[in-house]
Design a protein around this motif. Structure first.
Motif, PDB file in Angstrom:
ATOM      1  N   UNK A 123      74.405  92.280  49.304  1.00  0.00           N
ATOM      2  CA  UNK A 123      73.218  93.134  50.055  1.00  0.00           C
ATOM      3  C   UNK A 123      73.594  93.524  51.874  1.00  0.00           C
ATOM      4  N   UNK A 124      74.149  92.614  52.302  1.00  0.00           N
ATOM      5  CA  UNK A 124      74.216  92.785  53.700  1.00  0.00           C
ATOM      6  C   UNK A 124      75.326  93.723  53.973  1.00  0.00           C
ATOM      7  N   UNK A 125      76.430  93.888  53.033  1.00  0.00           N
ATOM      8  CA  UNK A 125      77.624  94.852  53.111  1.00  0.00           C
ATOM      9  C   UNK A 125      77.049  96.141  52.853  1.00  0.00           C
ATOM     10  N   UNK A 126      76.343  96.301  51.823  1.00  0.00           N
ATOM     11  CA  UNK A 126      75.604  97.764  51.312  1.00  0.00           C
ATOM     12  C   UNK A 126      74.746  98.398  52.606  1.00  0.00           C
ATOM     13  N   UNK A 127      74.290  97.436  53.343  1.00  0.00           N
ATOM     14  CA  UNK A 127      73.533  97.886  54.327  1.00  0.00           C
ATOM     15  C   UNK A 127      74.259  98.333  55.532  1.00  0.00           C
ATOM     16  N   UNK A 128      75.297  97.577  55.891  1.00  0.00           N
ATOM     17  CA  UNK A 128      76.200  97.830  56.847  1.00  0.00           C
ATOM     18  C   UNK A 128      76.886  99.177  56.697  1.00  0.00           C
TER      19      UNK A 128
ATOM     20  N   UNK B 135      73.575  96.694  42.298  1.00  0.00           N
ATOM     21  CA  UNK B 135      72.378  95.971  41.568  1.00  0.00           C
ATOM     22  C   UNK B 135      71.417  95.109  42.409  1.00  0.00           C
ATOM     23  N   UNK B 136      72.185  94.649  43.421  1.00  0.00           N
ATOM     24  CA  UNK B 136      71.138  93.917  44.519  1.00  0.00           C
ATOM     25  C   UNK B 136      70.321  94.698  45.225  1.00  0.00           C
ATOM     26  N   UNK B 137      71.197  95.937  45.862  1.00  0.00           N
ATOM     27  CA  UNK B 137      70.363  96.905  46.586  1.00  0.00           C
ATOM     28  C   UNK B 137      69.118  97.402  45.945  1.00  0.00           C
ATOM     29  N   UNK B 138      69.467  97.821  44.613  1.00  0.00           N
ATOM     30  CA  UNK B 138      68.387  98.950  44.164  1.00  0.00           C
ATOM     31  C   UNK B 138      67.231  97.703  43.703  1.00  0.00           C
ATOM     32  N   UNK B 139      67.614  96.651  42.961  1.00  0.00           N
ATOM     33  CA  UNK B 139      66.476  95.680  42.801  1.00  0.00           C
ATOM     34  C   UNK B 139      65.701  94.967  44.001  1.00  0.00           C
ATOM     35  N   UNK B 140      66.449  94.837  45.183  1.00  0.00           N
ATOM     36  CA  UNK B 140      65.785  94.475  46.273  1.00  0.00           C
ATOM     37  C   UNK B 140      64.921  95.640  46.649  1.00  0.00           C
TER      38      UNK B 140
ATOM     39  N   UNK C  75      61.805  93.637  46.351  1.00  0.00           N
ATOM     40  CA  UNK C  75      61.721  92.622  47.368  1.00  0.00           C
ATOM     41  C   UNK C  75      62.930  91.699  47.412  1.00  0.00           C
ATOM     42  N   UNK C  76      63.625  91.394  48.622  1.00  0.00           N
ATOM     43  CA  UNK C  76      64.608  90.597  48.483  1.00  0.00           C
ATOM     44  C   UNK C  76      64.579  89.216  47.878  1.00  0.00           C
ATOM     45  N   UNK C  77      63.385  88.473  48.030  1.00  0.00           N
ATOM     46  CA  UNK C  77      63.164  87.282  47.728  1.00  0.00           C
ATOM     47  C   UNK C  77      63.086  87.314  46.023  1.00  0.00           C
ATOM     48  N   UNK C  78      62.113  88.382  45.440  1.00  0.00           N
ATOM     49  CA  UNK C  78      62.251  88.512  44.112  1.00  0.00           C
ATOM     50  C   UNK C  78      63.591  88.481  43.527  1.00  0.00           C
ATOM     51  N   UNK C  79      64.376  89.442  44.116  1.00  0.00           N
ATOM     52  CA  UNK C  79      65.597  89.796  43.787  1.00  0.00           C
ATOM     53  C   UNK C  79      66.361  88.357  43.530  1.00  0.00           C
ATOM     54  N   UNK C  80      66.414  87.686  44.748  1.00  0.00           N
ATOM     55  CA  UNK C  80      67.124  86.385  44.650  1.00  0.00           C
ATOM     56  C   UNK C  80      66.814  85.470  43.379  1.00  0.00           C
TER      57      UNK C  80
ATOM     58  N   UNK D  71      73.456  89.133  30.317  1.00  0.00           N
ATOM     59  CA  UNK D  71      73.032  89.193  31.616  1.00  0.00           C
ATOM     60  C   UNK D  71      73.041  90.753  31.855  1.00  0.00           C
ATOM     61  N   UNK D  72      73.982  91.674  31.233  1.00  0.00           N
ATOM     62  CA  UNK D  72      73.675  93.090  31.475  1.00  0.00           C
ATOM     63  C   UNK D  72      72.521  93.692  30.996  1.00  0.00           C
ATOM     64  N   UNK D  73      71.932  93.419  29.742  1.00  0.00           N
ATOM     65  CA  UNK D  73      70.552  93.984  29.447  1.00  0.00           C
ATOM     66  C   UNK D  73      69.597  93.448  30.129  1.00  0.00           C
ATOM     67  N   UNK D  74      69.582  92.150  30.643  1.00  0.00           N
ATOM     68  CA  UNK D  74      68.339  91.686  31.494  1.00  0.00           C
ATOM     69  C   UNK D  74      68.522  92.107  32.792  1.00  0.00           C
ATOM     70  N   UNK D  75      69.704  92.227  33.193  1.00  0.00           N
ATOM     71  CA  UNK D  75      70.021  92.853  34.747  1.00  0.00           C
ATOM     72  C   UNK D  75      69.191  94.380  34.757  1.00  0.00           C
ATOM     73  N   UNK D  76      69.282  95.090  33.576  1.00  0.00           N
ATOM     74  CA  UNK D  76      68.547  96.309  33.470  1.00  0.00           C
ATOM     75  C   UNK D  76      67.253  96.232  33.400  1.00  0.00           C
ATOM     76  N   UNK D  77      66.580  95.118  33.051  1.00  0.00           N
ATOM     77  CA  UNK D  77      65.214  94.889  33.014  1.00  0.00           C
ATOM     78  C   UNK D  77      64.652  95.099  34.571  1.00  0.00           C
ATOM     79  N   UNK D  78      65.369  94.360  35.290  1.00  0.00           N
ATOM     80  CA  UNK D  78      64.788  94.127  36.595  1.00  0.00           C
ATOM     81  C   UNK D  78      65.116  95.648  37.562  1.00  0.00           C
ATOM     82  N   UNK D  79      66.206  96.342  36.956  1.00  0.00           N
ATOM     83  CA  UNK D  79      66.439  97.660  37.614  1.00  0.00           C
ATOM     84  C   UNK D  79      65.709  98.717  37.181  1.00  0.00           C
ATOM     85  N   UNK D  80      65.071  98.617  36.162  1.00  0.00           N
ATOM     86  CA  UNK D  80      63.904  99.538  35.542  1.00  0.00           C
ATOM     87  C   UNK D  80      62.557  99.348  35.855  1.00  0.00           C
ATOM     88  N   UNK D  81      62.389  98.254  36.702  1.00  0.00           N
ATOM     89  CA  UNK D  81      61.062  97.836  37.366  1.00  0.00           C
ATOM     90  C   UNK D  81      60.433  99.075  38.314  1.00  0.00           C
TER      91      UNK D  81
END
Length: 280
Positions: A192-197, A207-212, A216-221, A270-280
């Motif tokens: 996430x830090x690298x994405x922002x930098x 995925x980290x940046x999109x879901x955060x 939010x960051x805490x919920x993403x973690x 992991x893949x379909x479950x990750x897309x659950x969070x990305x679709x929120x």
């Protein structure tokens, strides 16, 4: 054995990387379709089908993927599919693991085959959908699974005294699970830090940046911890199926590595479950 593993890994990378980095998504979709069809063949063999029956099962799975592709569903997947996959993995995975190795063959074979067909189809659909969201997106998800596995290995070797599921996978420990989860949290923060930098835009975000950005960051973690835990569930379910069949590996398709299922078991949930969070 080590030389064989290295050669197989290099050949796989030589095939996978060009497809993954191609500007068009179709080479990756076609390659992963073949791999998932092979995994379907392995699933059928582990669940009592042999010879032409297993080949037919793999062919049916491949045909289902092709029809999905031709229908254009790979680029416009309803979020309900990811939610249903999450329910299947969380509730179904818990049920299967609770019943243990003896309980698996007690399920009707048709139900086991249908379950494998749907889970593998969903995993392929999630692979293609993740790749369509960008290279950074899909690589971040791959790395979640790899980090969970690597950190669990070293954490388990160093601190693993209390076994996780000795009747299913004797090598796994609770310390390994916790180490894997900790490793994925570190990975998420750094990525996430690298994405922002680098000022990564939404069109190529991880995925980290999109879901955060969405929850939010805490919920993403917490979501990362959930994915790390579910990668263990995928691994354990595949180990349970193999033990029920009396098999050490899902097949010998990948010399030195076992079968395709042995390589993608943690990715399946992991893949379909990750897309659950990305679709929120």
């Amino acid at each position: 054995m080590l030389k064989q593993r290295i050669v197989t890994a290099l050949v796989l990378l030589a095939i996978l990387l060009p497809a993954l980095f191609a500007t068009s998504p179709w080479p990756f979709a076609a390659l992963t379709l073949l791999l998932v069809a092979a995994a379907g063949w392995e699933w059928a063999r582990l669940n009592g089908l042999a010879g032409n029956g297993a080949l037919l099962f793999g062919s049916v799975l491949a045909a289902l993927c092709v029809l999905t592709w031709l229908a254009g569903l790979t680029t416009a997947v309803p979020a309900a599919i990811w939610w249903l996959a999450m329910l299947a993995w969380v509730l179904g995975g818990a049920h299967v693991l609770r019943r243990g190795v003896p309980g698996w063959p007690q399920m009707p074979r048709a139900a086991r085959l249908l379950l494998g067909l749907l889970l593998l189809w969903t995993a392929w659909l999630a692979l293609v959908a993740a790749r369509s969201l960008g290279l950074n997106f899909i690589l971040s998800l791959f790395c979640v699974v790899w980090m969970a596995d690597v950190a669990a290995y070293f954490g388990g070797r160093a601190f693993g005294k209390r076994k996780l599921a000795p009747a299913i996978s004797p090598g796994k420990s609770w310390a390994g699970v916790y180490s894997g989860m900790a490793g994925t949290v570190v990975l998420a923060v750094v990525w996430l830090l690298v994405d922002r930098q680098l000022l990564v835009g939404a069109e190529s975000a991880s995925w980290f940046s999109i879901v955060a950005a969405r929850i939010g960051i805490v919920a993403m973690l917490f979501a990362v911890l959930f994915l790390a835990a579910m990668s263990v569930v995928g691994d354990l379910v595949e180990s349970l199926v193999k033990r029920s069949a009396g098999a050490k590996d899902s097949s010998a398709l990948l010399p030195g590595h076992g079968g395709v299922l042995d390589r993608i078991d943690a990715l399946l949930p992991v893949l379909p479950l990750a897309l659950v969070f990305a679709s929120l």
